[in-house]
Structures are given as structure tokens and as C-alpha cells.
Design a protein around this motif. Sequence first.
Motif, short mmCIF file in Angstrom:
data_model
loop_
_atom_site.label_atom_id
_atom_site.label_comp_id
_atom_site.label_asym_id
_atom_site.label_seq_id
_atom_site.Cartn_x
_atom_site.Cartn_y
_atom_site.Cartn_z
N ALA A 149 -1.76 0.58 -30.69
CA ALA A 149 -2.98 0.23 -31.42
C ALA A 149 -2.77 -0.98 -32.31
O ALA A 149 -3.72 -1.65 -32.69
N THR A 150 -1.54 -1.28 -32.68
CA THR A 150 -1.27 -2.42 -33.55
C THR A 150 -0.41 -3.46 -32.84
O THR A 150 0.40 -4.14 -33.45
N SER A 201 -0.52 -9.02 -21.14
CA SER A 201 -1.26 -9.75 -22.16
C SER A 201 -2.73 -9.33 -22.19
O SER A 201 -3.31 -9.14 -23.26
N GLY A 202 -3.32 -9.15 -21.01
CA GLY A 202 -4.72 -8.72 -20.97
C GLY A 202 -4.92 -7.34 -21.55
O GLY A 202 -5.88 -7.09 -22.29
N GLU A 203 -4.01 -6.41 -21.25
CA GLU A 203 -4.13 -5.06 -21.82
C GLU A 203 -3.96 -5.08 -23.33
O GLU A 203 -4.62 -4.33 -24.06
N SER A 204 -3.07 -5.94 -23.81
CA SER A 204 -2.88 -6.05 -25.26
C SER A 204 -4.13 -6.59 -25.94
O SER A 204 -4.58 -6.04 -26.96
N ARG A 230 -6.82 -3.94 -26.09
CA ARG A 230 -6.63 -2.96 -27.17
C ARG A 230 -7.02 -3.53 -28.53
O ARG A 230 -7.45 -2.79 -29.42
N GLN A 231 -6.88 -4.85 -28.67
CA GLN A 231 -7.25 -5.48 -29.94
C GLN A 231 -8.75 -5.74 -30.04
O GLN A 231 -9.24 -6.10 -31.11
N GLY A 232 -9.47 -5.58 -28.94
CA GLY A 232 -10.90 -5.87 -28.94
C GLY A 232 -11.24 -7.30 -28.64
O GLY A 232 -12.42 -7.69 -28.76
N ASP A 233 -10.27 -8.13 -28.25
CA ASP A 233 -10.50 -9.53 -27.90
C ASP A 233 -10.84 -9.58 -26.41
O ASP A 233 -9.99 -9.86 -25.55
N LEU A 234 -12.11 -9.34 -26.09
CA LEU A 234 -12.51 -9.22 -24.69
C LEU A 234 -12.43 -10.55 -23.96
O LEU A 234 -12.20 -10.58 -22.74
N GLY A 235 -12.65 -11.66 -24.66
CA GLY A 235 -12.58 -12.96 -24.00
C GLY A 235 -11.21 -13.24 -23.43
O GLY A 235 -11.07 -13.60 -22.25
N CYS A 280 -13.44 -4.09 -19.49
CA CYS A 280 -13.94 -5.13 -20.40
C CYS A 280 -15.45 -5.28 -20.28
O CYS A 280 -16.16 -5.36 -21.29
N TYR A 281 -15.95 -5.31 -19.05
CA TYR A 281 -17.39 -5.47 -18.85
C TYR A 281 -18.15 -4.25 -19.37
O TYR A 281 -19.25 -4.39 -19.93
#
Length: 487
Positions: free
Chosen positions: A244-245, A282-285, A288-293, A355-356
Motif C-alpha cells: 500500500a505504500t 511498475s504498472g501495478e505499483s 496501487r498508488q492511484g496513478d491511473l495514467g 484501470c478502466y
Amino acid sequence: MISGFAYNGQFREALLVYNDMCREGVTLDDTVFVAALGACAHGGHNYGSSSMATRCSRDSRDDSVNNCTQVTALKDVSSREASNVFTWLGAPCYCPQRLKHYKSFRRRGITISVHSFVFIMSEEMKRLIAYVEDLYEDTNSCNMVKVQWFDKVDEVGVPLPMDFDDREIFFSLGRQDLNVECIDGLAAVLSVQHYEKFKGDTRYNLWQPYFCCRQIDNGDIKPFDVTQLQGYWSQEVLKTMFNATSSLKVGLAEKTAVLFTKDGDQHNNLHDMQCMWYELASGESYYRQGDLGRALKNFLAVEKHYADMTEDQFDFHSYCLRKMTLRAYVSMLKFQDRLHAHEYFHKAAAGAIRCYMKLHDSPTKSSKEENDEISKLPPAQRKKLRQKQKKAEARAKREAEEKQEDETASSNNSKSGKKQHARPVDLDPHGDKLFQIEDPLAEATKYLKLLQNNSSDSLETHILSFELSMRKQKVLLAFQAVAYISM
């Protein structure tokens, strides 16, 4: 008979005889109890032996016989149930004492491994906490576990400091060999720092961990670092907390990954090298952070690699036919048939779908809505906001041009001395344009169809199909996904 079975190491048969005697109403004397207790003790059935001793010392012999019958019968039933689902995991290794040592076992749906923190059920039906040091099968085919104990506050037996907490446990030097049936599930033991972090976040209330920072050594309480125990960082609660962090370590991970690339634009070199493991992580990380872009940018980069593979096959057709490399040609065709069933493509498509769906659940403001909000502002504030936006765009454009100039210079002065072509600047490094779409569910449906056609045997495919169908209010498709899951 009980003594004979116990003497020959057949402790289970000894307890079955004792259980039959109790069920038939046979009058039990002290000799029977001593023999049965001895069989329990040598066979590792600490719960059964202690319960028998407690029951047998009560007011009347008749009541004790009935109680012993119930306890032993329950113990026998639970032993049979446990033995039916008990499985050693992995191949054994042998020691000079002819014991079979294992790394882990599975029982009742739970995997217990060496260096796990576990609950031990005591004779008073109390859940004690221990650390697994070894798992083995002895020469009598008994499944055993060697544990080192933690003491709770009411079990210490020495004067406690004033700052102790009810959830604190103390690491002790006591060790014991028990039957694996005494294990009553996994426990969670944290350090003080991790325990404070746990209490400060309500997302982790699934666990009820203890914390340990002290040990008991020869009657003295001394500091102890529980994080140094092997297996501490493998606990599920810690994996969840640190996932989560994970944004704290993304930058360090990226710097480490680019060390293995060529000089110049190192991050893009990872893309050219098709480092899909890096792009997926990297995408999964970022997800989890909420950075969908950025998450979408990495997941779609993996999808593009597979699109490139599909496109490259057309050059291979004519080459194989011209060179008559028919075996390689057939292998290539078979590979192409199962290309989109590859694990990496499945992960990338599933990540893009999530993500979508998340974008559909929490949509961002469109440019039209933002313009409407700006138009409602007073003229002075509107003018000031427009100026800020223009300055930000000019700054971003200038930084992109400077970066391109630096990359061009570095490519001309590479370590190999060869002149390299300048790469076009990525105008959307954060993936902001990727999630600015009108219908996220339509985009998710395209990738879901690929998974349904190529990974229909995956449970995750049908779970995603159910979630997407419910968001699109396609109830029949959702029921179809549930039917596939239940098959």
C-alpha cells in the motif's frame, strides 16, 4: 494392549483402543489411565493427555469417564479429519537421526512453513504464540513441529516494566516439539514501529497482530529485534502494508533498473528492450498508488510489444518459405496461435481492465466541465488562471525541448563512440491523455474479449468479466461469468 501399542510406537492405535473402551462403558482403572496418558505424551498429543489428566482428577470416577470419553472421541475425530487433509509440501530432506524434514505443510486450507508465526492451542483452550523452527516426520511416522515460544503478558512469570502493553509478547528461549495438530493457524507478530503503523491505518483491521520488542533471558527482560527473525518479512500483513505504500520505493526501483541499460535515454531503453517484467511491476505499483495514467501507460506498453510481435510475423512468412525453414515456420505459427495466452499479456490486459473500471467508478473532470467551472469565476480570477495555465504549458514545452537537446548530445557522445539517432520526445510522460476517454468500459471490453478468447481457463478472466458486466448492467453476461467460475 494400550501399553503394547505405545511401546511399539503405535500411539494412534493405543488411543483408539482407549476410545473403544470408553465407548463400550468398560470400567477404567488407574492402569488404563496411566497407559493412555503415556501414549498421548509420547505421541505428541499434548492437548489430549492434559485434558485426560484434568478430567480424571475431578470429583467422581463416573463423571471423569464420561468426560474422558467425550474429549478423547472428539480428539480422535479431529485427528482423523486433520489427517485426511494434511499434506507435506515439497520433497523431504533427511538428517542423521533418520528424520524427514520438510519446508511446509498444508492443512485445512492453510499453509504453515518453517519460520512462520503460529497459534498453538493449549490444554486450557488458550491460543499460545510460537515461532516454527522445524517441521519433520519422526521415525514413528508422526508429523511433528519444533517451536520456540512467545510469552504473553500473563505468562511471563517475572516482574514486568511499567510501559508494557496488553498486545505485547516476549520472545523466550523455551523450545518444544509438538504434534502438528496442535497448530491452530497463523499468527501476526510485528515490531513496535510496524505495529504503530498498523494501528494508524484502518485498512489492515483484518489482522489482530501482537508486537514484540523484548525477550526473556534467564529471568531478565532484554531488548529484542523481532525483524531479525527469518520469515518476519514474509508475513501477509507486512506484504499488504508495504504494498500500500510502495510509492516510497518506486523511484529507487527505477534507478536500479536503468543501471542495466545503455547510456542515453535509459528509461526508454527499457521499453526498447521489451522489459515487460519491469513494465508490469511498475504498472501495478502505480495502480496501487492511484496513478491511473502511468499505470495505463505501462500496461499498454506491454500490449504494444505483443502487437509488434504479431506485425513482425509477416516478414517471417516470406523468409521461411524462401529459405525452406519449414520447421521454424511451423513453430512460429504455433507460437502465434497462443501468443495472447502468454502470462505477461494476461497480466497487462487484466491491469488495463482494472484501470478502466476504476476510472469509470471515479471519473475525472472533462475539459468541458473544467471550462464551465472557469467561466463561473470572476473576470479577474479567470484571467489570472488562464495566465497560469499558459505559463505551465510553456514551461513544460521548454523542459521537453531541453531534454531532447540533452538526449541528442548524449547520443552523439555515447560510450561506444557511434552516433545514435535522437528519439522523439514523449509528449505524455505521465499518461494523462490515456485516461481522458469518454467510455472507459468500452476500452475495457476490448481487452476482456482478448482474455476470453485466449485465457478462458483463468479464473481471473471470469471475475473481471463479472465485474465489468455488472458495471455495464449486463446481468445475463454476469450470470454467465458466475457459471464459468462455479464450474
